[in-house]
Enzyme design. Structure first.
Site, PDB file in Angstrom:
ATOM      1  N   ILE A   1       0.834  -1.196   0.000  1.00  0.00           N
ATOM      2  CA  ILE A   1       0.000   0.000   0.000  1.00  0.00           C
ATOM      3  C   ILE A   1       0.870   1.248   0.000  1.00  0.00           C
ATOM      4  CG2 ILE A   1      -1.726   1.294   1.336  1.00  0.00           C
ATOM      5  CD1 ILE A   1      -2.495  -1.490   2.519  1.00  0.00           C
ATOM      6  N   CYS A   2       0.500   2.191  -0.844  1.00  0.00           N
ATOM      7  CA  CYS A   2       1.168   3.489  -0.878  1.00  0.00           C
ATOM      8  C   CYS A   2       0.245   4.497  -0.192  1.00  0.00           C
ATOM      9  CB  CYS A   2       1.437   3.915  -2.318  1.00  0.00           C
ATOM     10  SG  CYS A   2       2.267   5.507  -2.444  1.00  0.00           S
ATOM     11  N   LEU A   3       0.511   4.735   1.079  1.00  0.00           N
ATOM     12  CA  LEU A   3      -0.244   5.694   1.878  1.00  0.00           C
ATOM     13  C   LEU A   3       0.755   6.401   2.770  1.00  0.00           C
ATOM     14  CD1 LEU A   3      -3.061   6.750   2.709  1.00  0.00           C
ATOM     15  CD2 LEU A   3      -3.152   4.887   4.378  1.00  0.00           C
TER      16      LEU A   3
END
Length: 175
Positions: free
Chosen positions: A105-107
Site C-alpha cells: 500500500i502506498c499511503l
C-alpha cells in the site's frame, strides 16, 4: 445558525425519539469526526481475540470506482507502536493506483520517514490508519504518484475501461 453538530444532534434525536438537546445516552454518543470519516464503511475484526495487535479491516466504499467491493486489510501493530506505524497489507486483489496487486500500500501516513512531513508520527492513531485506508478509495485516490503505475496509466488512457477493469476485479475478488 445551522451547524453540522446541531444537524447531527437533531437527526439523532429523530432516530431515537429524544428531543434535541435532551439527555443523551453516552453509549449513543459518536463524535462528529468519526461519523464524517468512516461513515459505516469500515469494520474491524480480530481473528484471535487474544492478539489485539493483529486485526483485519474490511472496507466497503459507498462511492466512487470501488463502490460495490469489499476489501480486506491485515493490520499488525508492532511492539514499538506508537513510535513506528502499523504494518498494513491489502488481502484482496485489486486494480488500484495506490495498492499493488500483491497487497503493498502506498499511503503516506504509513511511511516511517517521509520527506513531506505527512508520514507516521507518534501523535497518529489507529483511527488515522483506518481513515487513510478508507480514503484510498475516495479522497486519497492518487493517480499522480502511483504505486501501481499500470493502473494509473490505464486510468489516464481510458477512464471507462479503467472503471470496467475495476468492476471486473471486484466481481472476481472483492465480493
Amino acid at each position: 445558525m445551522l451547524t453540522l453538530a446541531s444537524k447531527l444532534k437533531r437527526d439523532e434525536g429523530v432516530k431515537t425519539g429524544r428531543a434535541p438537546g435532551g439527555p443523551s445516552d453516552s453509549s449513543h454518543r459518536v463524535s462528529i469526526r468519526d461519523r464524517l470519516l468512516i461513515k459505516g464503511t469500515c469494520k474491524a475484526s480480530f481473528p484471535d481475540e487474544n492478539k489485539l495487535h493483529h486485526f483485519q479491516l474490511a472496507v466497503s466504499p459507498d462511492e466512487g470506482y470501488y463502490q460495490s467491493g469489499k476489501f480486506q486489510f491485515e493490520i499488525n501493530v508492532p511492539e514499538a507502536y506508537n513510535m513506528v506505524p502499523p504494518k498494513v497489507k491489502c488481502q484482496t486483489r485489486i486494480w488500484h493506483p495506490n495498492i499493488a496487486e500483491t497487497g503493498e500500500i502506498c499511503l503516506s501516513l504509513l511511511r516511517e520517514h517521509s520527506i513531506d512531513g505527512t508520514g507516521w508520527a507518534p501523535t497518529r492513531t489507529l483511527k488515522d490508519v483506518v481513515w487513510g485506508l478508507n480514503s484510498l478509495f475516495t479522497d486519497l485516490l492518487n493517480f499522480d504518484d502511483p504505486l501501481n503505475i499500470d493502473a494509473a496509466e490505464h486510468h489516464l488512457r481510458d477512464k471507462e475501461d479503467f472503471r470496467n477493469k475495476v468492476q471486473d476485479y471486484i466481481k472476481h475478488y472483492a465480493r
